[in-house]
Design a protein around this motif. Structure first.
Motif, mmCIF file in Angstrom:
data_model
loop_
_atom_site.group_PDB
_atom_site.id
_atom_site.type_symbol
_atom_site.label_atom_id
_atom_site.label_comp_id
_atom_site.label_asym_id
_atom_site.label_seq_id
_atom_site.Cartn_x
_atom_site.Cartn_y
_atom_site.Cartn_z
ATOM 1 N N UNK A 97 44.640 54.247 32.676
ATOM 2 C CA UNK A 97 44.443 53.161 31.855
ATOM 3 C C UNK A 97 45.676 52.595 31.285
ATOM 4 N N UNK A 100 45.693 48.679 30.382
ATOM 5 C CA UNK A 100 44.388 48.505 29.625
ATOM 6 C C UNK A 100 44.602 49.627 28.320
ATOM 7 N N UNK A 142 49.690 41.180 24.182
ATOM 8 C CA UNK A 142 48.218 41.243 24.776
ATOM 9 C C UNK A 142 48.149 40.260 25.870
ATOM 10 N N UNK A 189 47.288 40.848 30.017
ATOM 11 C CA UNK A 189 46.031 40.317 30.739
ATOM 12 C C UNK A 189 46.516 39.760 31.984
ATOM 13 N N UNK A 221 47.406 42.456 34.438
ATOM 14 C CA UNK A 221 46.520 43.089 35.248
ATOM 15 C C UNK A 221 46.027 42.022 36.297
ATOM 16 N N UNK A 222 45.903 40.810 36.041
ATOM 17 C CA UNK A 222 45.393 39.858 36.760
ATOM 18 C C UNK A 222 46.324 39.749 38.165
ATOM 19 N N UNK A 240 41.308 46.936 40.321
ATOM 20 C CA UNK A 240 40.613 47.953 39.638
ATOM 21 C C UNK A 240 39.415 48.216 40.643
ATOM 22 N N UNK A 272 40.169 33.548 39.413
ATOM 23 C CA UNK A 272 41.061 33.537 38.233
ATOM 24 C C UNK A 272 42.457 33.334 38.404
#
Lengths: 231, 404
Positions: free
Chosen positions: A53, A58, A78, A82, A85-86, A91, A114
């Motif tokens: 994580x 995460x 934050x 995000x 991660x994108x 994942x 996205x």
């Protein structure tokens, strides 16, 4: 030496459970080079998922540094996490976690959507990947119309589609039978070589461990062994 | 894609979404119909009072309104009549001599308003003559005819040709009595009005009062409802010594009812939508909590908070929009149908007539209310989505993705 894609430096994660501090990860130094196919193993509570994580952005470490593809994660806000991660992480989850109302193709396209990739590129990439994972005849099937193994193959295609720096798979074979597991591992190993994508698994599954080219064992939040195999 | 996901998500649990959508349809449909019915009742009451008695505007001696004594007459009647006859905005007018008095029969008596009118003129202004059930409205021939309401006729136990004695004060406060014969019996939608008002020829009344052309009231009907306020304004400037009032000042309760109706309609719509919003919030909250893992995955893979919020909002709006337009269309069709054929409420006739309302009601609703409701439904959906969306955003993706 090739620049590592994942690097953790003395990473510590402490959870507060009432008055007790739980050291889930306790000073982990780990370096993973691009294109590695690594299994993170250890008993329940050894800190595998927590470490995964933190690498995936995460969760944040209590102390230490996590650097993925040159980005030092604890410095990100934050919103930046995000976006990280994108752009950087794919994942694969134990329970597949596909979007039930979308078809296999739409699920595979989703992260590219996205990322605002063009429609033509998304469709072509999704179809090519679903063909790679042997689901060319299931393009328009929804998750509930697919078996567990097929759903996990869609999840792998989804994770690979935007060409992330790293694919993090948390117990990806835990819900699969032997045949599906072997099939999925064949596909992931092949795609790892073809796409040169770095795979990092957390797993208990001996079948996964047997296929990994590097096995890192954790116990009580610390690395107790780190072995490489020529497979 | 977000819209596609939102729309398809609605149909994941068809029963649950179906129940909410049906409740929205039924809520909006029944709500709009009740509103249209109320508006219809209100409009009908207003129109019936205007058509049966007060007309669009009236002229009085200012003190007549307080005292209702026949000595307070409208001055300059001839000039006013000439002007009304020449004004193209005026449809018709009637002159009335009014006095409060007592109507008596062998059976008993009742306090009444005695309306001395010119039958032909009155016909052009009010519909009272059309409501005559038996006999005729003040025929030219015959001595001292009187037209009374059915409610009063029953109370006094009189029929056509029965004798009724009217007693009242003349301008000098002397008691005057006259024996009249019932020439007609009328019935309007208001039993109270019927019991209180009787009609005699203005000439007969003036004979008894021993006055000449004493007019206490001039009632005017305009061609156009919109023309009333400027006409009243003009006449007030021309005849400052007179009291000239439009219908909503003569019967202020009718004007208030109009204003209150608008407030009531929006209040009712608001309450209706608030009740529906709770149903939508409940459904969306269940949908969010059931899909923890999916939402956890979406957050994990990098779907930002705004997109997750939008997805939940789209979904909520989709539920509302699936039901809202159907409810509105259904209400429109129902209201439109009953607006043309009417809704027969004769089983509640007695109660309605006490309020001056006809038993045949024609529901109607202005177009603006349909649009207002459509906008309110969307606003309701957006508001209803806030709590479930915030609940979704408060999840920890790492935990949510493993939720059972």
């Amino acid at each position: 030496m090739m620049k590592p894609v994942i690097e953790t430096q003395d990473v510590v994660k402490i959870y507060h459970d009432g008055s007790i501090d739980v050291h889930a990860v306790n000073g982990v130094d780990l370096t993973i080079a691009p294109g590695e196919f690594t299994a993170l193993v250890g008993p329940s509570g050894s800190g595998k998922t927590t470490l995964l994580n933190m690498i995936g952005g995460l969760d944040k470490p209590t102390s230490g540094r996590v650097i993925v593809d040159g980005t030092q994660l604890e410095t990100l806000r934050d919103n930046e996490l995000i976006d990280f991660r994108l752009r950087k992480i794919g994942f694969v989850f134990q329970a597949y976690n596909l979007i039930p109302v979308l078809t296999a193709t739409e699920n595979t396209e989703f992260i590219m959507l996205l990322q605002k990739r063009p429609k033509e590129e998304r469709e072509a990439r999704a179809k090519a990947l679903l063909k790679e994972v042997g689901l060319e005849d299931k393009l328009n099937k929804r998750p509930l119309e697919l078996s567990g193994g097929q759903q996990q193959r869609v999840a792998v295609a989804r994770a690979l589609a935007p060409k992330p720096a790293v694919i993090l798979a948390d117990e990806p074979t835990a819900n699969l039978d032997s045949h599906s597991t072997a099939n999925l591992l064949d596909i992931m190993a092949r795609l790892n070589k073809e796409e040169q994508t770095t795979f990092l698994f957390s797993t208990h599954d001996q079948r996964v461990i047997d296929r990994a080219r590097r096995v890192v064992t954790l116990e009580d939040g610390k690395i107790i062994s780190d072995e490489s195999f020529d497979r | 894609m977000l819209l596609k996901i939102a729309w398809r998500n609605i149909w994941r649990n068809r029963l649950r979404s179906g129940v909410v959508i049906t409740s929205i349809i039924l809520g909006i449909w029944s709500g709009l119909f009740v509103i249209a019915l109320s508006a219809g009742l209100n409009e009908q009451r207003k129109v019936s009072v205007i058509e049966n008695s007060i007309s669009h505007l009236q002229y009085h001696h200012p003190q007549f309104l307080d005292d209702r004594n026949s000595k307070y007459v409208v001055a300059e009647v001839d000039e006013i009549v000439r002007q009304l006859e020449s004004d193209t905005a005026v449809k018709s007018f009637t002159l009335r001599s009014l006095v409060n008095g007592m109507a008596s029969s062998a059976r008993g008596g009742n306090g009444v308003v005695i309306n001395g009118v010119d039958a032909e003129k009155e016909r052009q202004v009010t519909t009272i003559a059309d409501h005559v059930l038996d006999g005729s409205f003040l025929p030219d021939e015959g001595r001292f005819p009187v037209v009374i309401g059915e409610a009063l006729a029953k109370k006094m136990n009189v029929r056509i040709r029965s004798k009724v004695v009217l007693t009242f004060q003349d301008a000098n406060s002397e008691i005057v009595a006259g024996a009249f014969r019932v020439a007609g019996i009328y019935k309007t939608v208001s039993s109270k009005y019927d019991e209180m008002n009787i009609f005699v020829r203005r000439s007969d009344m003036q004979d008894l009062l021993q006055t000449d052309n004493a007019v206490n009231e001039i009632a005017v009907l305009m061609n156009d409802f919109e023309a009333i306020p400027p006409f009243v304004e003009k006449e007030r400037n021309t005849y400052p010594e007179l009291s000239i009032q439009p219908w909503n000042e003569i019967a202020p309760e009718l004007g208030y009812a109009d204003e209150m109706m608008e407030i009531f309609l929006y209040l009712f719509l608001g309450i209706l939508l608030a009740a529906l919003a709770f149903g939508v919030v409940n459904t969306m909250l269940m949908a969010v909590l059931e899909r923890k893992r999916e939402l956890g995955m979406l957050m994990s893979v990098g779907m930002n908070k705004w997109r997750i919020f939008s997805m939940i909002t789209f979904e909520t709006i989709s539920i509302a929009l699936a039901g809202g337009p159907i409810g509105i269309l259904l209400a429109y069709a129902t209201i439109h149908y009953f607006q043309s054929v009417g809704l027969d409420l004769s089983m509640w006739a007695e109660g309605l007539q006490n309020f001056g309302i006809d038993t045949m009601v024609y529901p109607h609703l202005e177009t603006k209310y349909y649009w207002s409701l459509a906008i309110m439904v969307v606003v309701m959906a957006i508001l209803a989505s806030i709590y479930p969306a915030r609940k979704a955003l408060s999840m920890n993706p790492a935990e949510a993705v493993r939720a059972i």
